[in-house]
Design a protein around this motif. Structure first.
Motif: not given
Length: 194
Positions: A10-15, A25-26, A155-168, A181-188
């Motif tokens: 929430s502090c560094v990245f936006l989902i 269309e994304i 910070g880079m690792l936690l941000g990336c890992s959270y995004m991967e967790y969210f996608k999966n 579903a749309l948030a996941k589609q955007f992130v993916t």
């Protein structure tokens, strides 16, 4: 370990998500409105480690004046990885310690443990590459954190890992609605994460 990631992301990245009723269309260049990722994919929540690191960094208290600086968020992430013993050597994960911690904390949720382990394993090499580029940049965005002694790696690792967790996100932790579903589609689709 996803415990503090919601806060960090929430502090560094936006989902983000769209709130339209029709399929959209994304456009990766124009992120839509913010959605709280934990409303879509239940994470590990905050714990004593997160609270101790937040207090040490002066983050999230009653006298909080908005989101933390990149420097504080970076040092916060490093504190979490060190306190959980996921990172015992600078800029390198200890997967044995990570698995032991996650299995102990989430003993009844092996799908969560495996999803998190896969996220970290996928993200670490990507972050290592990005970190090398970052270090060659004279005034990279994390220069202040480096001066304080915190590597942007955490910070880079936690941000990336959270995004991967969210996608999966494991099915039993996922909220099945259009916004998520749309948030996941955007992130993916926009390749956020690894």
């Amino acid at each position: 370990m996803i415990l503090a990631l919601k806060f960090l992301v929430s502090c560094v990245f936006l989902i983000v998500s769209y709130s339209c009723a029709e399929a959209v269309e994304i456009d990766c260049q124009r992120p839509p409105r913010l959605v709280d990722p934990s409303l879509c994919c239940k994470d590990g929540g905050r714990d004593q480690t997160t609270e101790a690191c937040a207090q040490r960094m002066g983050i999230g208290g009653q006298h909080n004046n908005g989101p933390p600086t990149v420097e504080k968020a970076t040092c916060f992430a490093e504190c979490i990885l060190k306190e959980t013993q996921y990172m015992q050597v600078p800029e390198k994960l200890n997967y044995d310690a990570m698995r032991a911690h996650l299995q102990n904390k989430f003993s009844n949720d092996s799908a969560y443990v495996e999803t998190m382990m896969q996220a970290y394993r996928k993200c670490e090499p990507v972050v290592q590459q990005k970190l090398q580029v970052f270090k060659r940049t004279p005034l990279g965005g994390g220069a202040a954190a480096l001066r304080r002694g915190c590597s942007p790696y955490s910070g880079m690792l936690l941000g990336c890992s959270y995004m991967e967790y969210f996608k999966n996100c494991p099915a039993h932790r996922w909220t099945d609605n259009e916004q998520c579903a749309l948030a996941k589609q955007f992130v993916t689709q926009c390749s956020l994460g690894a």
